[in-house]
Design an enzyme around this catalytic site. Structure first.
Site, PDB file in Angstrom:
ATOM      1  N   HIS A  87     105.743  64.144  73.423  1.00 25.62           N
ATOM      2  CA  HIS A  87     105.058  63.338  72.783  1.00 25.62           C
ATOM      3  C   HIS A  87     104.052  64.339  71.803  1.00 25.62           C
ATOM      4  O   HIS A  87     102.780  64.548  72.141  1.00 25.62           O
ATOM      5  CB  HIS A  87     104.003  62.577  73.565  1.00 25.62           C
ATOM      6  CG  HIS A  87     103.297  61.579  72.853  1.00 25.62           C
ATOM      7  ND1 HIS A  87     103.661  60.724  71.976  1.00 25.62           N
ATOM      8  CD2 HIS A  87     101.995  61.170  72.789  1.00 25.62           C
ATOM      9  CE1 HIS A  87     102.729  59.830  71.206  1.00 25.62           C
ATOM     10  NE2 HIS A  87     101.687  60.339  72.105  1.00 25.62           N
TER      11      HIS A  87
ATOM     12  N   ARG B 276     107.108  53.242  66.598  1.00 29.80           N
ATOM     13  CA  ARG B 276     106.803  53.812  65.118  1.00 29.80           C
ATOM     14  C   ARG B 276     108.161  53.888  64.572  1.00 29.80           C
ATOM     15  O   ARG B 276     108.062  53.599  63.248  1.00 29.80           O
ATOM     16  CB  ARG B 276     106.097  54.969  65.182  1.00 29.80           C
ATOM     17  CG  ARG B 276     104.485  54.809  65.636  1.00 29.80           C
ATOM     18  CD  ARG B 276     103.733  56.053  66.077  1.00 29.80           C
ATOM     19  NE  ARG B 276     102.386  56.015  66.450  1.00 29.80           N
ATOM     20  CZ  ARG B 276     101.636  56.496  66.831  1.00 29.80           C
ATOM     21  NH1 ARG B 276     102.025  57.728  67.526  1.00 29.80           N
ATOM     22  NH2 ARG B 276     100.423  55.952  67.167  1.00 29.80           N
TER      23      ARG B 276
ATOM     24  N   ASN C 190      91.142  68.007  80.061  1.00 29.98           N
ATOM     25  CA  ASN C 190      91.661  66.884  80.593  1.00 29.98           C
ATOM     26  C   ASN C 190      92.565  66.773  81.854  1.00 29.98           C
ATOM     27  O   ASN C 190      92.703  65.933  82.392  1.00 29.98           O
ATOM     28  CB  ASN C 190      92.587  66.250  79.400  1.00 29.98           C
ATOM     29  CG  ASN C 190      91.716  65.631  78.201  1.00 29.98           C
ATOM     30  OD1 ASN C 190      90.543  65.182  78.350  1.00 29.98           O
ATOM     31  ND2 ASN C 190      92.571  65.279  77.054  1.00 29.98           N
TER      32      ASN C 190
ATOM     33  N   GLY D 221      92.213  51.699  76.414  1.00 25.61           N
ATOM     34  CA  GLY D 221      91.760  50.838  77.825  1.00 25.61           C
ATOM     35  C   GLY D 221      91.707  49.370  77.728  1.00 25.61           C
ATOM     36  O   GLY D 221      92.097  48.485  78.131  1.00 25.61           O
TER      37      GLY D 221
ATOM     38  N   THR E  39      96.843  59.517  78.933  1.00 18.19           N
ATOM     39  CA  THR E  39      95.854  60.502  78.357  1.00 18.19           C
ATOM     40  C   THR E  39      96.832  61.779  77.894  1.00 18.19           C
ATOM     41  O   THR E  39      97.852  62.080  78.308  1.00 18.19           O
ATOM     42  CB  THR E  39      95.102  61.073  79.652  1.00 18.19           C
ATOM     43  OG1 THR E  39      94.403  59.927  80.172  1.00 18.19           O
ATOM     44  CG2 THR E  39      94.148  62.191  79.064  1.00 18.19           C
TER      45      THR E  39
ATOM     46  N   ARG F 101      93.146  74.127  71.610  1.00 17.05           N
ATOM     47  CA  ARG F 101      94.197  73.319  72.377  1.00 17.05           C
ATOM     48  C   ARG F 101      94.232  73.586  74.018  1.00 17.05           C
ATOM     49  O   ARG F 101      94.165  72.671  74.704  1.00 17.05           O
ATOM     50  CB  ARG F 101      95.326  73.551  71.892  1.00 17.05           C
ATOM     51  CG  ARG F 101      96.948  72.572  72.462  1.00 17.05           C
ATOM     52  CD  ARG F 101      98.079  73.123  72.336  1.00 17.05           C
ATOM     53  NE  ARG F 101      98.274  74.372  72.802  1.00 17.05           N
ATOM     54  CZ  ARG F 101      99.501  74.874  73.154  1.00 17.05           C
ATOM     55  NH1 ARG F 101     100.563  74.414  72.559  1.00 17.05           N
ATOM     56  NH2 ARG F 101      99.588  76.158  73.669  1.00 17.05           N
TER      57      ARG F 101
ATOM     58  N   ASP G 168      85.305  52.680  84.511  1.00 18.30           N
ATOM     59  CA  ASP G 168      84.897  53.744  83.320  1.00 18.30           C
ATOM     60  C   ASP G 168      83.503  54.385  84.136  1.00 18.30           C
ATOM     61  O   ASP G 168      83.068  53.975  84.734  1.00 18.30           O
ATOM     62  CB  ASP G 168      84.478  53.257  82.085  1.00 18.30           C
ATOM     63  CG  ASP G 168      84.496  54.160  80.977  1.00 18.30           C
ATOM     64  OD1 ASP G 168      85.492  54.279  80.130  1.00 18.30           O
ATOM     65  OD2 ASP G 168      83.616  55.230  80.757  1.00 18.30           O
TER      66      ASP G 168
ATOM     67  N   GLY H   6      89.303  53.905  82.253  1.00 19.79           N
ATOM     68  CA  GLY H   6      89.097  54.216  80.734  1.00 19.79           C
ATOM     69  C   GLY H   6      88.946  52.971  80.137  1.00 19.79           C
ATOM     70  O   GLY H   6      89.931  52.403  79.914  1.00 19.79           O
TER      71      GLY H   6
END
Length: 310
Positions: free
Chosen positions: A175, A151, A95, A14, A119, A88, A33, A9
């Site tokens: 996550h 963060r 994916n 990436g 991903t 979703r 890619d 990617g």
């Protein structure tokens, strides 16, 4: 013999990761890619920065998985962005298809590699990669906790006016919205943050950490974070490639740890040349354990939609 790293990617995450890796100058990098000529163009641009910055890393762009053969580490960043009207579950399935195809090719050409999954939805996609690869859990790792913790540390450092280097913290769980920042164990130069920040303010910072990715997406208007995510993957690669044995929070396939089974959940793990070398079990309070269980349940829902079991 230089190490070899493949990044699948060549989008923002990436290509930024490839730049960071090239500047480390400890490995040759292949950027794959499906878009014709795009990774080749970016690779050539990065190669030409070498004389200026002084690195000799060979950067190769390709549309052929054969060029990724015998990689020591493969990072999967490729995925489908969510589009208007897409549920979703639709995104999850799309994916799943991408990560499955990528993993099949990775295993074909680099059967001994270590896979790092980026991903989204992260925990579920790591599950896909483990299932398709058939690798031991030590060699399939999800990048999430490093980013979420970075963060959290950033916001704490800003709040108390300290260096980010002095802030130690852990964020566990999936996550997403249910992640579990362990504020009880967060310190600034060894001092608990409860001595430095009011309880209600800590809760606000915890919530901002949970919303960290969404906040950046909203500000950008189009796209998502890539500087901090790529830096987070780099930290993991550093620890693996240089056998640093660093303990970092990342998504690992739990097999009884924390009372969880057959699920990728963010916990502290020691990363070395073999991948995950040790999973660290932190003593949690009842409320923290309940929060982690809730987060794990959210991940389980995604895995159930995928219809795979490890």
């Amino acid at each position: 013999m230089r190490s070899k790293i493949t990044v699948v990617g060549a989008g923002f995450v990436g290509s930024t990761l490839v730049q960071r890796l090239a500047e480390r100058d400890y490995a040759d990098i292949v950027m794959y890619d499906i878009v014709p000529n795009m990774p080749q163009g970016k690779a050539l641009d990065l190669l030409q920065a070498g004389p200026v910055l002084g690195y000799d890393s060979l950067v190769t762009g390709t549309n052929d998985y054969a060029d990724t053969a015998d990689s020591d580490i493969v990072v999967i960043t490729s995925g489908f962005p969510r589009k208007p009207g897409m549920s979703r579950d639709d995104l999850l399935k799309k994916n799943q298809e991408i990560v499955s195809q990528v993993t099949e090719q990775i295993v074909r050409y680099s059967p001994n590699t270590i896979i790092i999954v980026v991903t989204n939805p992260l925990d579920a996609m790591a599950h896909v990669a483990l299932h398709v690869s058939g690798f031991p859990r030590e060699r399939v790792i999800g990048m999430a906790g490093v980013l979420d913790t970075a963060r959290f540390r950033t916001f704490i450092a800003q709040e108390v006016g300290a260096s980010v280097r002095d802030v130690q913290a852990y964020v566990l769980g999936g996550h997403g919205d249910t992640m579990v920042p362990l504020s009880r164990l967060c310190t600034v130069a060894g001092l608990p943050i409860s001595q430095l920040i009011a309880a209600e303010r800590i809760e606000e910072i915890v919530q901002r950490t949970r919303d960290g990715g969404a906040e950046i997406v909203k500000l950008l208007g189009n796209g998502s974070a890539y500087f901090a995510p790529s830096a987070s993957v780099l930290q993991m690669i550093d620890s693996i490639l240089l056998d640093k044995k660093q303990i970092v929070p990342c998504a690992v396939h739990l097999e009884g740890e924390y009372g969880l089974n057959h699920l990728f959940v963010g916990v502290p793990a020691q990363l070395g040349s073999k991948g995950i070398e040790k999973i660290i079990e932190i003593e949690l309070t009842d409320s923290e354990r309940a929060a982690l269980q809730k987060s794990a349940s959210a991940v389980q829902e995604l895995v159930d939609v995928l219809g795979i079991h490890n």
